[in-house]
Scaffold this active site. Structure first.
Site, PDB file in Angstrom:
ATOM      1  N   CYS A  93     -60.581  11.477   7.831  1.00 25.63           N
ATOM      2  CA  CYS A  93     -59.509  12.434   7.560  1.00 25.63           C
ATOM      3  C   CYS A  93     -59.471  13.517   8.625  1.00 25.63           C
ATOM      4  CB  CYS A  93     -59.704  13.043   6.188  1.00 25.63           C
ATOM      5  SG  CYS A  93     -61.234  13.940   6.092  1.00 25.63           S
ATOM      6  N   ARG A 151     -68.622   9.385  20.240  1.00 29.71           N
ATOM      7  CA  ARG A 151     -68.581   9.789  21.646  1.00 29.71           C
ATOM      8  C   ARG A 151     -67.183  10.219  22.130  1.00 29.71           C
ATOM      9  NH1 ARG A 151     -69.730   7.249  25.532  1.00 29.71           N
ATOM     10  NH2 ARG A 151     -70.994   8.776  26.609  1.00 29.71           N
ATOM     11  N   GLY A 195     -80.353   8.365  32.851  1.00 31.12           N
ATOM     12  CA  GLY A 195     -79.056   8.927  33.230  1.00 31.12           C
ATOM     13  C   GLY A 195     -78.187   8.014  34.076  1.00 31.12           C
ATOM     14  N   GLU A 218     -86.633   6.390  33.005  1.00 30.19           N
ATOM     15  CA  GLU A 218     -86.330   6.227  31.577  1.00 30.19           C
ATOM     16  C   GLU A 218     -84.861   5.866  31.327  1.00 30.19           C
ATOM     17  OE1 GLU A 218     -89.441   9.683  30.044  1.00 30.19           O
ATOM     18  OE2 GLU A 218     -87.341  10.171  30.380  1.00 30.19           O
ATOM     19  N   GLY A 241     -81.718   4.495  29.474  1.00 29.06           N
ATOM     20  CA  GLY A 241     -81.368   4.150  28.089  1.00 29.06           C
ATOM     21  C   GLY A 241     -80.033   3.435  28.086  1.00 29.06           C
ATOM     22  N   ARG A 242     -78.994   4.203  28.430  1.00 25.54           N
ATOM     23  CA  ARG A 242     -77.623   3.669  28.405  1.00 25.54           C
ATOM     24  C   ARG A 242     -77.480   2.418  29.265  1.00 25.54           C
ATOM     25  NH1 ARG A 242     -73.273   7.197  27.787  1.00 25.54           N
ATOM     26  NH2 ARG A 242     -74.700   8.853  28.401  1.00 25.54           N
ATOM     27  N   SER A 263     -76.883  12.543  32.043  1.00 21.83           N
ATOM     28  CA  SER A 263     -76.584  11.181  31.633  1.00 21.83           C
ATOM     29  C   SER A 263     -75.247  10.731  32.196  1.00 21.83           C
ATOM     30  CB  SER A 263     -76.541  11.170  30.103  1.00 21.83           C
ATOM     31  OG  SER A 263     -76.997   9.959  29.599  1.00 21.83           O
ATOM     32  N   TYR A 314     -67.420  13.912  23.392  1.00 23.96           N
ATOM     33  CA  TYR A 314     -67.432  14.098  24.849  1.00 23.96           C
ATOM     34  C   TYR A 314     -66.114  13.717  25.513  1.00 23.96           C
ATOM     35  CZ  TYR A 314     -72.391  13.131  23.680  1.00 23.96           C
ATOM     36  OH  TYR A 314     -73.635  13.096  23.114  1.00 23.96           O
TER      37      TYR A 314
END
Ligand code: LLP
Length: 464
Positions: A392, A361, A274, A317, A319-320, A237, A365
């Protein structure tokens, strides 16, 4: 509060929509009063109406990007090279809601699902089963039963055991299944180790190198109830490098050639998702759908000729690259605190009313985002800031290093763009923080797409 002296490695300021429009939803700009607006809708007013934090999805942007993908693939695969056509499946894991499913399916775009829940939502939205695909390295019995009952377009098998499971289930349900094999091509790509998926030592797919993928296909063709539809590759991705997709497609074409030569018809290749987007000013501008599509069509066309094969039908496919740039998360600023660092410089910590629960994220990452003051314009000097959430944990950071005007203070609104993919879909309720609502905007209308998960919802789930 005073401002720091600006060092040479000073963080980049937030790109204004006019400077890096690719980071923001289409038609984002500053209003005459200085506040941000998307199309005709003012983000300050949206915050007043729906509260903060809130995910604001521009449906015009999301659906527009899906159409751009579809047109780019149709153009490249039908007209451009006279190939056998292409189908876009939107990867619902990026962000799934019924309205989006409905609108995409109306455009002829399919839905790629990766769990029983995603499949159920796509069906509940009315997606035609033939336009749905199902993935998963450990598919639940419920997911497989629903997939077979509904006769979805394809199930992408991820292990040898799954082939036998689906075949027996088909036998018990007196039906057939259309299956693809997910191939581990060995192409190592992706924005982060956790989202690279085609190297050998990870849980997805069947290896091309060891012959496991070929054996899986042979096994499928020996099954009474399975129809082999083709091969699938998803290499990871957030990939800017078109060459990585070309390499994976080349390897899949090689396997297809072997299979076809062995008399196994392999009509389709799915090249996965991706495709990258830009998140902040430090990112290069991501290739457009047309650039990716043209490159894929070129390699498929050339290899089909070189290998003397009928070209395959292609699917992808994304997505992002469909959902990501469509959304901004709006936060309200709370505590502002200056912390003196070891070298004597000052870092301003700006706390907002969300955090790692609505955007995991950065913590997971190390993803970099940007933010802009959304409720007004400020011409004040910039100061080095870190935008943090309300959890926290010291790792609850939304933006590690950003230059913002020094007068940003309590009650201001910050808009973080490019949160449409893997924001809401990966949200949690850590520290019992509510999940923000998802508000869709289109033209001059706003509508609630997904209601918030409130503190009362969370309390009422607890039946102890
Ligand atoms: N197809 C398959 C089989 C996938 O596994 C994925 C993503 C996609 C398509 C869509 O990939 P996209 O076009 O969105 O990059 N949570 C991570 C991303 C995980 C992606 C998992 N699979 C993140 O926030 O970056």
């Amino acid at each position: 509060m005073s401002t720091t002296t600006i060092p040479h490695d000073f963080p980049l300021p937030a790109p204004e929509p006019s400077q890096r429009s690719d980071v923001w939803p289409w038609h984002t700009r500053r209003d005459d009063d200085g506040s941000l607006r998307i199309g005709s809708l003012n983000l300050r007013k949206i915050a007043q109406q729906w509260g903060t934090p809130v995910y604001v999805v521009s449906l015009d942007d999301l659906l527009g990007r899906a159409q751009v993908w579809k047109a780019a693939m149709d153009e490249a695969f039908w007209s451009g090279y006279g190939l056998a056509g292409a189908q876009v499946y939107y990867a619902g894991k990026a962000f799934l809601c019924k309205r989006v499913v409905r609108e995409l399916c109306q455009e002829g775009i399919g839905i790629d699902t990766a769990s029983e829940g995603e499949l159920a939502l796509a069906l509940a939205a009315g997606a035609p089963p033939k336009l749905i695909g199902l993935h998963g390295n450990n598919k639940s019995q419920g997911a497989l039963s629903t997939a077979l009952e509904q006769g979805i377009g394809r199930i992408v098998v991820d292990s040898v055991g799954e082939i036998d499971r689906i075949d027996s289930l088909c036998s018990a349900m007196n039906t057939r299944a259309r299956v693809m094999v997910r191939v581990t091509t060995g192409v190592h790509a992706g924005g982060h180790e956790f989202i690279a998926t085609a190297h050998e030592d990870q849980k997805f797919g069947l290896s091309l190198a060891t012959g496991a993928a070929r054996e899986a296909v042979q096994r499928i063709t020996a099954c009474e109830h399975l129809d082999f539809v083709g091969l699938h590759s998803h290499i990871g991705s957030q990939i800017f490098d078109k060459g990585a997709f070309v390499e994976a497609a080349t390897r899949l074409m090689g396997l297809r050639k072997e299979l076809m030569d062995a008399g196994i018809n392999t009509p389709e290749l799915d090249l996965g998702g991706g495709y990258a987007i830009s998140y902040w000013a430090g990112d290069s501008v991501a290739p457009s759908p047309k650039e990716y599509a043209d490159e894929l069509a070129r390699v498929i066309s050339t290899l089909s000729q070189d290998m003397d094969m009928e070209p395959p039908h292609i699917s992808i496919e994304p997505g992002r690259s469909i959902a990501g740039p469509s959304t901004v998360t709006l936060y309200e600023v709370g505590t502002v605190k200056d912390v003196v660092l070891e070298d004597g410089s000052v870092r301003r910590y700006i706390s907002v009313d969300g955090g790692m629960a609505d955007n995991i994220r950065p913590a997971l990452y190390g993803s970099v985002y940007t933010a802009a003051l959304a409720n007004r314009r400020s011409d004040q000097a910039l100061t080095r800031c870190r935008i943090v959430g309300s959890h926290c944990e010291s790792g609850d950071i939304i933006i590690n290093d950003i230059a913002l005007p020094c007068d940003v203070g309590r009650g201001d609104l910050l808009a973080v763009p490019a949160t449409g993919a893997y924001g809401k879909s990966m949200a949690s309720n850590y520290n019992m923080l509510p999940t923000p609502p998802v508000v869709g905007i289109s033209g001059d209308k706003t509508e609630l797409l997904v209601r918030p998960r409130t503190i009362n919802d969370l309390i009422s789930e607890d039946v102890s």
